[in-house]
Design a protein around this motif. Structure first.
Motif, PDB file in Angstrom:
ATOM      1  N   ILE A  54       0.834  -1.203   0.000  1.00 63.68           N
ATOM      2  CA  ILE A  54       0.000   0.000   0.000  1.00 63.68           C
ATOM      3  C   ILE A  54       0.869   1.254   0.000  1.00 63.68           C
ATOM      4  O   ILE A  54       0.547   2.240  -0.672  1.00 63.68           O
ATOM      5  N   ALA A  55       1.993   1.218   0.714  1.00 63.94           N
ATOM      6  CA  ALA A  55       2.901   2.375   0.726  1.00 63.94           C
ATOM      7  C   ALA A  55       3.409   2.666  -0.679  1.00 63.94           C
ATOM      8  O   ALA A  55       3.501   3.838  -1.089  1.00 63.94           O
ATOM      9  N   ASP A  56       3.725   1.628  -1.444  1.00 65.15           N
ATOM     10  CA  ASP A  56       4.183   1.819  -2.825  1.00 65.15           C
ATOM     11  C   ASP A  56       3.075   2.394  -3.700  1.00 65.15           C
ATOM     12  O   ASP A  56       3.329   3.233  -4.568  1.00 65.15           O
ATOM     13  N   LEU A  57       1.844   1.932  -3.478  1.00 65.30           N
ATOM     14  CA  LEU A  57       0.722   2.465  -4.248  1.00 65.30           C
ATOM     15  C   LEU A  57       0.528   3.949  -3.975  1.00 65.30           C
ATOM     16  O   LEU A  57       0.304   4.743  -4.896  1.00 65.30           O
ATOM     17  N   ILE A  58       0.613   4.323  -2.698  1.00 64.34           N
ATOM     18  CA  ILE A  58       0.459   5.734  -2.339  1.00 64.34           C
ATOM     19  C   ILE A  58       1.566   6.569  -2.969  1.00 64.34           C
ATOM     20  O   ILE A  58       1.316   7.661  -3.508  1.00 64.34           O
ATOM     21  N   ALA A  59       2.787   6.056  -2.936  1.00 64.12           N
ATOM     22  CA  ALA A  59       3.924   6.797  -3.508  1.00 64.12           C
ATOM     23  C   ALA A  59       3.771   7.008  -5.006  1.00 64.12           C
ATOM     24  O   ALA A  59       4.354   7.949  -5.562  1.00 64.12           O
ATOM     25  N   GLY A  60       2.983   6.169  -5.656  1.00 59.79           N
ATOM     26  CA  GLY A  60       2.852   6.246  -7.099  1.00 59.79           C
ATOM     27  C   GLY A  60       1.715   7.107  -7.607  1.00 59.79           C
ATOM     28  O   GLY A  60       1.567   7.269  -8.821  1.00 59.79           O
ATOM     29  N   ILE A  61       0.892   7.676  -6.712  1.00 55.13           N
ATOM     30  CA  ILE A  61      -0.216   8.504  -7.196  1.00 55.13           C
ATOM     31  C   ILE A  61       0.211   9.974  -7.211  1.00 55.13           C
ATOM     32  O   ILE A  61       1.081  10.398  -6.447  1.00 55.13           O
ATOM     33  N   PRO A  62      -0.376  10.760  -8.100  1.00 52.68           N
ATOM     34  CA  PRO A  62       0.030  12.164  -8.224  1.00 52.68           C
ATOM     35  C   PRO A  62      -0.504  13.042  -7.093  1.00 52.68           C
ATOM     36  O   PRO A  62      -1.438  12.666  -6.383  1.00 52.68           O
ATOM     37  N   GLN A  63       0.116  14.189  -6.948  1.00 51.04           N
ATOM     38  CA  GLN A  63      -0.384  15.191  -6.017  1.00 51.04           C
ATOM     39  C   GLN A  63      -1.635  15.840  -6.610  1.00 51.04           C
ATOM     40  O   GLN A  63      -1.811  15.847  -7.821  1.00 51.04           O
ATOM     41  N   PRO A  64      -2.536  16.404  -5.779  1.00 48.80           N
ATOM     42  CA  PRO A  64      -2.429  16.525  -4.328  1.00 48.80           C
ATOM     43  C   PRO A  64      -2.923  15.297  -3.572  1.00 48.80           C
ATOM     44  O   PRO A  64      -2.858  15.248  -2.349  1.00 48.80           O
ATOM     45  N   ASP A  65      -3.434  14.286  -4.308  1.00 45.31           N
ATOM     46  CA  ASP A  65      -3.989  13.109  -3.636  1.00 45.31           C
ATOM     47  C   ASP A  65      -2.942  12.369  -2.822  1.00 45.31           C
ATOM     48  O   ASP A  65      -3.243  11.833  -1.752  1.00 45.31           O
ATOM     49  N   ARG A  66      -1.693  12.352  -3.320  1.00 44.43           N
ATOM     50  CA  ARG A  66      -0.647  11.630  -2.591  1.00 44.43           C
ATOM     51  C   ARG A  66      -0.493  12.176  -1.176  1.00 44.43           C
ATOM     52  O   ARG A  66      -0.431  11.415  -0.215  1.00 44.43           O
ATOM     53  N   SER A  67      -0.439  13.490  -1.031  1.00 45.85           N
ATOM     54  CA  SER A  67      -0.261  14.088   0.296  1.00 45.85           C
ATOM     55  C   SER A  67      -1.421  13.750   1.217  1.00 45.85           C
ATOM     56  O   SER A  67      -1.232  13.476   2.411  1.00 45.85           O
ATOM     57  N   ARG A  68      -2.617  13.734   0.661  1.00 45.16           N
ATOM     58  CA  ARG A  68      -3.797  13.403   1.461  1.00 45.16           C
ATOM     59  C   ARG A  68      -3.700  11.981   2.000  1.00 45.16           C
ATOM     60  O   ARG A  68      -3.953  11.730   3.192  1.00 45.16           O
ATOM     61  N   PHE A  69      -3.308  11.039   1.156  1.00 42.97           N
ATOM     62  CA  PHE A  69      -3.180   9.651   1.595  1.00 42.97           C
ATOM     63  C   PHE A  69      -1.962   9.463   2.508  1.00 42.97           C
ATOM     64  O   PHE A  69      -2.002   8.643   3.433  1.00 42.97           O
ATOM     65  N   GLU A  70      -0.901  10.207   2.264  1.00 40.22           N
ATOM     66  CA  GLU A  70       0.278  10.116   3.140  1.00 40.22           C
ATOM     67  C   GLU A  70      -0.065  10.554   4.556  1.00 40.22           C
ATOM     68  O   GLU A  70       0.434   9.968   5.531  1.00 40.22           O
ATOM     69  N   LEU A  71      -0.899  11.570   4.697  1.00 41.28           N
ATOM     70  CA  LEU A  71      -1.311  12.015   6.034  1.00 41.28           C
ATOM     71  C   LEU A  71      -2.118  10.930   6.744  1.00 41.28           C
ATOM     72  O   LEU A  71      -1.921  10.681   7.935  1.00 41.28           O
ATOM     73  N   ARG A  72      -3.009  10.294   6.017  1.00 44.55           N
ATOM     74  CA  ARG A  72      -3.787   9.213   6.622  1.00 44.55           C
ATOM     75  C   ARG A  72      -2.895   8.040   6.985  1.00 44.55           C
ATOM     76  O   ARG A  72      -3.047   7.426   8.052  1.00 44.55           O
ATOM     77  N   ALA A  73      -1.956   7.716   6.093  1.00 46.34           N
ATOM     78  CA  ALA A  73      -1.038   6.614   6.378  1.00 46.34           C
ATOM     79  C   ALA A  73      -0.190   6.912   7.607  1.00 46.34           C
ATOM     80  O   ALA A  73       0.075   6.016   8.425  1.00 46.34           O
ATOM     81  N   ALA A  74       0.238   8.160   7.754  1.00 42.88           N
ATOM     82  CA  ALA A  74       1.038   8.533   8.931  1.00 42.88           C
ATOM     83  C   ALA A  74       0.231   8.369  10.212  1.00 42.88           C
ATOM     84  O   ALA A  74       0.753   7.902  11.236  1.00 42.88           O
TER      85      ALA A  74
END
Length: 201
Positions: free
Chosen positions: A156-176
C-alpha cells in the motif's frame, strides 16, 4: 472510470477498512494480549467490506491475523460466502510464510499489505517473519516472489507513492496517522507480552 480513479478508490477503501474496521478489532485483541496484526476482506466489485479480523494467538498460536480472518471467512455458510477470487485480501502487515501459504490454499489471487516485513522487525520488534524466511527457506528480506502463478502481493505504501499530487499528500497524512496508531498499539503489546503464552513473542 480511469485507472487513476480506480486506484484512488481502492486506496480509499483499504485505508478506511483499516481505520474503521481492523484497528478497532486490533485494539480489543491487543488488550487481550495478542499481537498487532490484522486483516480484512473486501469485494472487488464495489469495495464493500465482507469481514475484518485480528490476531488471536492467545487462543491458538496459528491464529495470525490473516489465518484467523480466513478461519472466520470459512465459517460463513457456503451459499453466503463469496468466492475468494471475487475478493481483495487486505493485510495490515506483509504476510509471513505461513500466512502466504494460507492465502494461497484459500484461493485468493491477491493481497495488499500496509507494513512490510522490515517494519515488523524494526518498528514493532517482531522479527520472526524474516527470521523464518531466512532460517527455513534461506530467503533474504523481500526474497519471495510477490507476483506468481497464484497471486500478486502489493505494498500500500508503494501504491500511495505512485499517485500524483495533491492526492498523494492526502493519503500520506492518513497513512502517517495509521502508523502512529500502530506504534501506540505496539507499545501496549510489548509492555504486556511476557504475561501471554504465545510461543514466538
Amino acid at each position: 472510470m480511469s485507472q487513476e480513479d480506480e486506484m484512488l478508490g481502492l486506496l480509499e477503501a483499504l485505508l478506511t477498512t483499516m481505520e474503521r474496521g481492523v484497528i478497532p478489532k486490533t485494539e480489543v485483541g491487543v488488550a487481550a494480549g495478542n499481537k498487532i496484526f490484522g486483516a480484512g476482506l473486501l469485494r472487488k466489485s464495489d469495495l464493500s467490506v465482507v469481514l475484518v479480523e485480528t490476531n488471536n494467538e492467545t487462543e491458538n498460536p496459528l491464529w495470525h491475523g490473516e489465518v484467523h480472518t480466513l478461519k472466520r471467512f470459512y465459517e460463513i455458510a457456503g451459499a453466503a460466502r463469496p468466492d475468494p477470487r471475487d475478493l481483495i485480501f487486505l493485510s495490515t502487515h506483509e504476510p509471513c510464510s505461513m500466512c502466504l501459504s494460507a492465502i494461497t490454499w484459500a484461493g485468493f489471487d491477491n493481497f495488499y499489505y500496509f507494513f512490510s516485513h522490515e517494519d515488523s522487525r524494526d518498528s514493532f520488534s517482531i522479527p520472526h517473519d524474516l527470521k523464518i524466511l531466512k532460517e527455513v527457506f534461506l530467503l533474504e528480506p523481500g526474497g519471495y516472489n510477490r507476483k506468481n502463478a497464484f497471486w500478486k502481493g502489493r505494498s500500500i505504501a508503494d501504491l500511495i507513492a505512485g499517485i500524483p499530487q495533491p492526492d498523494r499528500s492526502r493519503f500520506e497524512l492518513r497513512a502517517a496517522a495509521i502508523r502512529q496508531k500502530y506504534a501506540d498499539l505496539s507499545a501496549t503489546y510489548q509492555a504486556g507480552k511476557e504475561s501471554n503464552a504465545i510461543p514466538l513473542n
